[in-house]
Design a protein around this motif. Sequence first.
Motif, PDB file in Angstrom:
ATOM      1  N   VAL A 170      36.876   4.913 -19.689  1.00 58.71           N
ATOM      2  CA  VAL A 170      35.988   5.991 -19.229  1.00 58.71           C
ATOM      3  C   VAL A 170      36.704   6.868 -18.209  1.00 58.71           C
ATOM      4  N   PHE A 171      37.426   6.245 -17.276  1.00 54.71           N
ATOM      5  CA  PHE A 171      38.171   7.012 -16.276  1.00 54.71           C
ATOM      6  C   PHE A 171      39.241   7.885 -16.937  1.00 54.71           C
ATOM      7  N   GLU A 172      39.944   7.329 -17.916  1.00 53.09           N
ATOM      8  CA  GLU A 172      40.971   8.114 -18.613  1.00 53.09           C
ATOM      9  C   GLU A 172      40.360   9.328 -19.302  1.00 53.09           C
ATOM     10  N   ALA A 173      39.242   9.137 -19.971  1.00 51.72           N
ATOM     11  CA  ALA A 173      38.574  10.252 -20.648  1.00 51.72           C
ATOM     12  C   ALA A 173      38.098  11.297 -19.643  1.00 51.72           C
ATOM     13  N   THR A 174      37.626  10.827 -18.504  1.00 50.62           N
ATOM     14  CA  THR A 174      37.157  11.739 -17.454  1.00 50.62           C
ATOM     15  C   THR A 174      38.316  12.563 -16.905  1.00 50.62           C
ATOM     16  N   MET A 175      39.451  11.919 -16.671  1.00 52.07           N
ATOM     17  CA  MET A 175      40.619  12.620 -16.152  1.00 52.07           C
ATOM     18  C   MET A 175      41.145  13.641 -17.157  1.00 52.07           C
ATOM     19  N   ARG A 176      41.186  13.267 -18.430  1.00 54.73           N
ATOM     20  CA  ARG A 176      41.666  14.196 -19.460  1.00 54.73           C
ATOM     21  C   ARG A 176      40.801  15.447 -19.535  1.00 54.73           C
ATOM     22  N   ARG A 177      39.516  15.276 -19.324  1.00 58.18           N
ATOM     23  CA  ARG A 177      38.593  16.410 -19.420  1.00 58.18           C
ATOM     24  C   ARG A 177      38.536  17.213 -18.131  1.00 58.18           C
ATOM     25  N   GLY A 178      39.109  16.670 -17.050  1.00 61.67           N
ATOM     26  CA  GLY A 178      39.141  17.395 -15.788  1.00 61.67           C
ATOM     27  C   GLY A 178      37.769  17.685 -15.218  1.00 61.67           C
ATOM     28  N   GLN A 179      36.867  16.726 -15.353  1.00 54.91           N
ATOM     29  CA  GLN A 179      35.502  16.947 -14.884  1.00 54.91           C
ATOM     30  C   GLN A 179      35.128  15.946 -13.804  1.00 54.91           C
ATOM     31  N   ARG A 180      34.075  16.270 -13.082  1.00 56.62           N
ATOM     32  CA  ARG A 180      33.641  15.413 -11.993  1.00 56.62           C
ATOM     33  C   ARG A 180      32.758  14.265 -12.488  1.00 56.62           C
ATOM     34  N   GLU A 181      31.970  14.512 -13.504  1.00 50.03           N
ATOM     35  CA  GLU A 181      31.067  13.491 -14.020  1.00 50.03           C
ATOM     36  C   GLU A 181      31.783  12.577 -15.010  1.00 50.03           C
ATOM     37  N   LEU A 182      31.383  11.330 -15.051  1.00 52.52           N
ATOM     38  CA  LEU A 182      31.977  10.369 -15.977  1.00 52.52           C
ATOM     39  C   LEU A 182      31.820  10.842 -17.425  1.00 52.52           C
ATOM     40  N   ALA A 183      32.894  10.749 -18.178  1.00 51.23           N
ATOM     41  CA  ALA A 183      32.889  11.196 -19.578  1.00 51.23           C
ATOM     42  C   ALA A 183      32.427  10.061 -20.487  1.00 51.23           C
ATOM     43  N   LEU A 184      31.199   9.623 -20.307  1.00 52.56           N
ATOM     44  CA  LEU A 184      30.692   8.486 -21.059  1.00 52.56           C
ATOM     45  C   LEU A 184      30.575   8.778 -22.548  1.00 52.56           C
ATOM     46  N   ILE A 185      30.128   9.959 -22.882  1.00 52.70           N
ATOM     47  CA  ILE A 185      29.938  10.292 -24.294  1.00 52.70           C
ATOM     48  C   ILE A 185      31.290  10.393 -24.990  1.00 52.70           C
ATOM     49  N   ALA A 186      32.228  11.079 -24.339  1.00 57.34           N
ATOM     50  CA  ALA A 186      33.558  11.229 -24.932  1.00 57.34           C
ATOM     51  C   ALA A 186      34.263   9.886 -25.099  1.00 57.34           C
ATOM     52  N   ALA A 187      33.958   8.943 -24.212  1.00 60.12           N
ATOM     53  CA  ALA A 187      34.646   7.641 -24.230  1.00 60.12           C
ATOM     54  C   ALA A 187      33.882   6.579 -24.998  1.00 60.12           C
ATOM     55  N   GLN A 188      32.844   6.944 -25.706  1.00 64.46           N
ATOM     56  CA  GLN A 188      31.950   5.934 -26.278  1.00 64.46           C
ATOM     57  C   GLN A 188      32.639   4.986 -27.255  1.00 64.46           C
ATOM     58  N   ASP A 189      33.583   5.477 -28.049  1.00 67.60           N
ATOM     59  CA  ASP A 189      34.267   4.580 -28.983  1.00 67.60           C
ATOM     60  C   ASP A 189      35.146   3.587 -28.245  1.00 67.60           C
ATOM     61  N   GLN A 190      35.743   4.030 -27.136  1.00 67.77           N
ATOM     62  CA  GLN A 190      36.559   3.132 -26.327  1.00 67.77           C
ATOM     63  C   GLN A 190      35.692   2.135 -25.552  1.00 67.77           C
ATOM     64  N   ILE A 191      34.486   2.540 -25.203  1.00 69.12           N
ATOM     65  CA  ILE A 191      33.557   1.593 -24.589  1.00 69.12           C
ATOM     66  C   ILE A 191      33.249   0.474 -25.577  1.00 69.12           C
ATOM     67  N   ALA A 192      33.044   0.843 -26.830  1.00 67.33           N
ATOM     68  CA  ALA A 192      32.720  -0.150 -27.850  1.00 67.33           C
ATOM     69  C   ALA A 192      33.915  -1.024 -28.197  1.00 67.33           C
ATOM     70  N   ALA A 193      35.111  -0.425 -28.252  1.00 71.11           N
ATOM     71  CA  ALA A 193      36.306  -1.175 -28.656  1.00 71.11           C
ATOM     72  C   ALA A 193      37.528  -0.618 -27.940  1.00 71.11           C
ATOM     73  N   PRO A 194      37.728  -0.987 -26.680  1.00 68.98           N
ATOM     74  CA  PRO A 194      38.853  -0.437 -25.916  1.00 68.98           C
ATOM     75  C   PRO A 194      40.199  -0.863 -26.507  1.00 68.98           C
ATOM     76  N   THR A 195      41.133   0.087 -26.538  1.00 70.99           N
ATOM     77  CA  THR A 195      42.446  -0.205 -27.127  1.00 70.99           C
ATOM     78  C   THR A 195      43.438  -0.717 -26.093  1.00 70.99           C
ATOM     79  N   ARG A 196      43.188  -0.452 -24.817  1.00 75.46           N
ATOM     80  CA  ARG A 196      44.098  -0.921 -23.785  1.00 75.46           C
ATOM     81  C   ARG A 196      43.437  -2.032 -22.986  1.00 75.46           C
ATOM     82  N   ARG A 197      44.122  -3.161 -22.881  1.00 74.22           N
ATOM     83  CA  ARG A 197      43.595  -4.311 -22.170  1.00 74.22           C
ATOM     84  C   ARG A 197      44.453  -4.620 -20.956  1.00 74.22           C
ATOM     85  N   PHE A 198      43.907  -5.397 -20.036  1.00 71.97           N
ATOM     86  CA  PHE A 198      44.604  -5.727 -18.802  1.00 71.97           C
ATOM     87  C   PHE A 198      44.519  -7.236 -18.556  1.00 71.97           C
ATOM     88  N   GLU A 199      45.590  -7.764 -18.000  1.00 72.05           N
ATOM     89  CA  GLU A 199      45.683  -9.203 -17.772  1.00 72.05           C
ATOM     90  C   GLU A 199      44.671  -9.657 -16.723  1.00 72.05           C
TER      91      GLU A 199
END
Length: 285
Positions: free
Chosen positions: A251-280
Amino acid sequence: MNILSIQSSVAYGHVGNSAAVFPLQRLGHTVWPVDTVQFSNHTGYGQWRGPIFAANDVAAVIAGIGERGVFDRCDGVLSGYMGDAAIGAVILDAVAQVRKANPDALYCCDPVIGDVGRGVFVRPGIPKFMRDRAVKAADIVTPNQFELEYLTGKPCATLAHVLEAAAAARALGPRLVLATSVLRADAAPDTIEMLADTAEGAWLVATPRLKLDPMPNGAGDVVAALFLATYLETRDPSKALGDTAARIFAVFEATMRRGQRELALIAAQDQIAAPTRRFEVKKVR
C-alpha cells in the motif's frame, strides 16, 4: 470471518472504517462497520467538518445488529478512533455482548492516542480510558511506538526496550501486542519495524522506510484490520505479522508511486490480496 468494526469514518480519504473495511472485504471477510464519527476528512489536514456521534447513537446501531441475532457468528471486534471517551464504554459493552454469544470471538483494540511528532491528538479522557479500560479488555492491542510508550511508561529506544514495553503492555491484560511504526536506535538503517509479542514468543519484521512526506494517515487502521483478520484465520502471530507487513508495504509503495497524501488502497488492492514482496519474520524472544 465476520468482523464488527467500531471506529471513525471519513468521506474523503482513508482512516478508521474508511481504511479498514475495504482491505478486509478484499480479503473476503464480512465487515459490520459502526461509525463513531462522520468527518469530511481526517484531522491531520487541520480542518474538517462533520459530527462526532453521541454514545447513545453508536449504542443504538450496535443494538440493532444484535437484534438480528448474529453476534454468535461474529469472529472479532475491532475498535480504533473513538471521537469521545463516552463511546469507549459502548464499545466494551459491544465486546461483552459478542463474547457472551461467541466465547471464541477476539477483541482487537487499536489504542488510538497519538503519534511521534504530533503527541496526543485525541480528546481528553480518551488516553486514560485506553490505558485503564480498553487495553485491559482486549485480546490484541496494536499501539504504535508512541502509544506503546504512553501506555507502559517505558521508552522504546532499542529492541530490548521494545520487548520490555510490549511485555508490560501484555501485563495490562491482552494476550498479544502488535507494536507498529517501531523506529529504534539499534535497527538497520532506513527501516521501520513491527513487533508481535505473546507469552510464547516475540517476532520482528522490518520493511524499507519509504520517503512519504507527509506520512499518510490511516496506516495504523489498515494494519490493525489486516493483522486481526490473518490472526483470526491462522492463530499464528508470526504468519499474521509477515502477511500484514507485506500488505501494508505494498500500500505504501502504491501511495508513493501515485504521489498522493491518502493511502492508495484501491490501487493496491491486488497486492493486498496477494502481495508479491515478502519480508523475513525473525523470532527475537
